[in-house]
Design a protein around this motif. Structure first.
Motif, PDB file in Angstrom:
ATOM      1  N   CYS A 182       0.839  -1.196   0.000  1.00  0.00           N
ATOM      2  CA  CYS A 182       0.000   0.000   0.000  1.00  0.00           C
ATOM      3  C   CYS A 182       0.873   1.244   0.000  1.00  0.00           C
ATOM      4  O   CYS A 182       2.088   1.186   0.171  1.00  0.00           O
ATOM      5  N   SER A 183       0.214   2.385  -0.194  1.00  0.00           N
ATOM      6  CA  SER A 183       0.922   3.661  -0.136  1.00  0.00           C
ATOM      7  C   SER A 183       0.832   4.276   1.253  1.00  0.00           C
ATOM      8  O   SER A 183       1.407   5.333   1.504  1.00  0.00           O
ATOM      9  N   ILE A 189      -1.060   4.103   7.823  1.00  0.00           N
ATOM     10  CA  ILE A 189       0.190   3.687   8.439  1.00  0.00           C
ATOM     11  C   ILE A 189       1.179   4.838   8.360  1.00  0.00           C
ATOM     12  O   ILE A 189       1.532   5.305   7.265  1.00  0.00           O
ATOM     13  N   GLU A 190       1.623   5.304   9.506  1.00  0.00           N
ATOM     14  CA  GLU A 190       2.588   6.388   9.569  1.00  0.00           C
ATOM     15  C   GLU A 190       4.000   5.833   9.413  1.00  0.00           C
ATOM     16  O   GLU A 190       4.245   4.659   9.602  1.00  0.00           O
ATOM     17  N   GLY A 191       4.934   6.694   9.092  1.00  0.00           N
ATOM     18  CA  GLY A 191       6.320   6.250   8.980  1.00  0.00           C
ATOM     19  C   GLY A 191       6.790   6.133   7.550  1.00  0.00           C
ATOM     20  O   GLY A 191       6.040   6.315   6.577  1.00  0.00           O
ATOM     21  N   MET A 200      -1.149 -11.089  13.970  1.00  0.00           N
ATOM     22  CA  MET A 200      -0.075 -10.299  13.375  1.00  0.00           C
ATOM     23  C   MET A 200      -0.251 -10.359  11.865  1.00  0.00           C
ATOM     24  O   MET A 200      -0.347 -11.436  11.295  1.00  0.00           O
ATOM     25  N   ILE A 201      -0.263  -9.226  11.241  1.00  0.00           N
ATOM     26  CA  ILE A 201      -0.380  -9.162   9.790  1.00  0.00           C
ATOM     27  C   ILE A 201       0.750  -8.292   9.275  1.00  0.00           C
ATOM     28  O   ILE A 201       0.964  -7.184   9.749  1.00  0.00           O
ATOM     29  N   SER A 202       1.503  -8.806   8.306  1.00  0.00           N
ATOM     30  CA  SER A 202       2.597  -8.073   7.691  1.00  0.00           C
ATOM     31  C   SER A 202       2.041  -7.180   6.595  1.00  0.00           C
ATOM     32  O   SER A 202       1.250  -7.620   5.747  1.00  0.00           O
ATOM     33  N   VAL A 203       2.452  -5.908   6.603  1.00  0.00           N
ATOM     34  CA  VAL A 203       1.996  -4.943   5.593  1.00  0.00           C
ATOM     35  C   VAL A 203       3.224  -4.263   5.011  1.00  0.00           C
ATOM     36  O   VAL A 203       4.107  -3.809   5.758  1.00  0.00           O
ATOM     37  N   MET A 204       3.277  -4.147   3.695  1.00  0.00           N
ATOM     38  CA  MET A 204       4.372  -3.453   3.017  1.00  0.00           C
ATOM     39  C   MET A 204       3.889  -2.080   2.574  1.00  0.00           C
ATOM     40  O   MET A 204       2.901  -1.959   1.838  1.00  0.00           O
ATOM     41  N   LYS A 205       4.578  -1.035   3.070  1.00  0.00           N
ATOM     42  CA  LYS A 205       4.285   0.330   2.625  1.00  0.00           C
ATOM     43  C   LYS A 205       5.322   0.744   1.578  1.00  0.00           C
ATOM     44  O   LYS A 205       6.529   0.685   1.827  1.00  0.00           O
ATOM     45  N   LEU A 206       4.836   1.140   0.406  1.00  0.00           N
ATOM     46  CA  LEU A 206       5.725   1.509  -0.701  1.00  0.00           C
ATOM     47  C   LEU A 206       6.111   2.989  -0.633  1.00  0.00           C
ATOM     48  O   LEU A 206       5.405   3.801  -0.048  1.00  0.00           O
TER      49      LEU A 206
END
Length: 408
Positions: free
Chosen positions: A338-339, A380-382, A402-408
């Motif tokens: 996600c962004s 999602i901040e950061g 727990m869920i892994s999320v990738m921020k692009l």
């Protein structure tokens, strides 16, 4: 659009099992004063803090302050003891008497209308609703209508009161150890009996009827028959050659683990130690606690350990002790990657849930609370990277994912 279900990564499980997530609160976050004297948790998981400048309640989002400026009927701003009662009343103890807050009104009790002394050291509630107050000179009790008094078990007064049953009380004294009151007589347990030290600072009764007695140099444990069974003096490791731990406060979480607040004043060091039945694990400023001057600790219904210090408040969370405690329930996040903007589908309707976001080092990035929802939107901040979501679902049962999320 692609959604990812539960993903538990091994290294992150290790963070959950062997390291706690610590969140700190100071005046910059809304705390009334950084030097917090005492605290308690009410039935709604509101956290109550006592300071020298007033009382404060924190519901997880908002802070509510009570002081003599806004509530002149309060007995004093300098709060030494707090106790949340089963009927919702909040009692405070001060050097000028005790005060009851029913949500609307404050009622003061002192040596003119019930207390045997104005300096209040402890407040406790028996299962029949009777309030027991330890003071500098003895014991007072209140049944909701009238006050009564008991002769002190020791001339040094009472600074610990705990009810084992309506007519089975334990009292701890600054110089006299502990005494059991059966409704008519006292039985004393002190140094000649085997107690580590006569300066009793706190008392806890666990699920098996063992009495954990905090003293000035450690913990003594009596079994259900009040026989001395064990001693602990080094729960929190001190710089050599010092070893003995001065206990400030004791509490027990839902899994039966014992938590001890420790502060050694002459060294200016302290921390929190947890007994899991086999070993002690300690936490201090090197692990993220806001300060070493431990003043008290309380545990909420989610097993968060709230620690009051002289420099703010710490919340030690995520007390999962076994992998099996993490229940695999359906939850989905999209888009992923996600962004920054994501939607979390909770797999059902829940009255209350909390979503915490961690980085790959296990540090808390943000905590968000949601109510009456089956799907929530979250930013999602950061910086771009991998993050982990922990979803705590409440009412009727707490579940963690727990869920892994990738921020692009």
């Amino acid at each position: 659009m692609k959604g990812y279900s539960l993903l538990l990564m091994f290294f992150f499980i290790q963070i959950q099992l062997h390291g706690q997530v610590i969140v700190n609160y100071t005046t910059s976050d809304g705390l009334l004063d950084n030097f917090v004297e005492c605290l308690d948790v009410d039935a709604q998981n509101n956290i109550w803090f006592g300071t020298s400048v007033g009382l404060q309640m924190f519901d997880g989002d908002n802070w509510m302050t009570y002081n003599t400026t806004s509530y002149p009927e309060m007995v004093s701003d300098n709060i030494k003891v707090i106790r949340a009662m089963s009927n919702g009343d909040i009692w405070i103890g001060t050097d000028f008497g005790a005060c009851k807050f029913d949500g609307l009104n404050w009622t003061t009790f002192d040596n003119t209308n019930g207390l045997n002394h104005n300096i209040v050291k402890s407040i406790d509630e028996a299962t029949n609703g009777v309030i027991w107050v330890g003071t500098m000179t003895g014991i007072s009790y209140y049944d909701g209508t009238e006050w009564g008094a008991l002769e002190s078990p020791h001339w040094s007064g009472v600074n610990v009161t705990i009810a084992e049953a309506p007519d089975s009380m334990w009292f701890g004294s600054p110089l006299g150890g502990v005494a059991f009151f059966d409704g008519s007589d006292y039985t004393t347990y002190d140094s000649p009996f085997g107690l580590l030290n006569n300066n009793t600072t706190d008392l806890l009764i666990d699920n098996d009827g063992n009495k954990w007695i905090g003293t000035d140099i450690g913990i003594s444990v009596l079994d259900e028959n009040n026989l001395n069974v064990s001693q602990f003096t080094q729960m929190y490791l001190l710089p050599p050659p010092d070893t003995l731990n001065q206990i400030v406060d004791l509490d027990m979480d839902s899994e039966g683990r014992i938590w001890a607040g420790i502060y050694v004043g002459y060294l200016g060091v302290g921390g929190v130690a947890m007994w899991d039945g086999d070993d002690w694990t300690d936490y201090d400023v090197s692990d993220g606690l806001v300060g070493p001057n431990i003043r008290g600790l309380e545990i909420d219904s989610y097993d968060n350990v709230w620690v009051a210090t002289g420099t703010g408040v710490s919340k030690i969370g995520n007390q999962t002790s076994e992998i099996s405690d993490i229940e695999e329930v359906e939850a989905w996040v999209y888009p992923n990657p996600c962004s920054g903007e994501i939607t979390v589908s909770l797999g059902g309707y829940f009255e209350s849930n909390t979503i915490s976001v961690f980085d790959t080092q296990g540090r808390v990035i943000q905590i968000n609370r949601f109510f009456n929802s089956s799907e929530v939107r979250l930013t999602i901040e950061g910086e771009p990277g991998t993050y982990f979501l922990q979803i705590l679902k409440h009412n009727p049962q707490t579940k963690a994912e727990m869920i892994s999320v990738m921020k692009l």
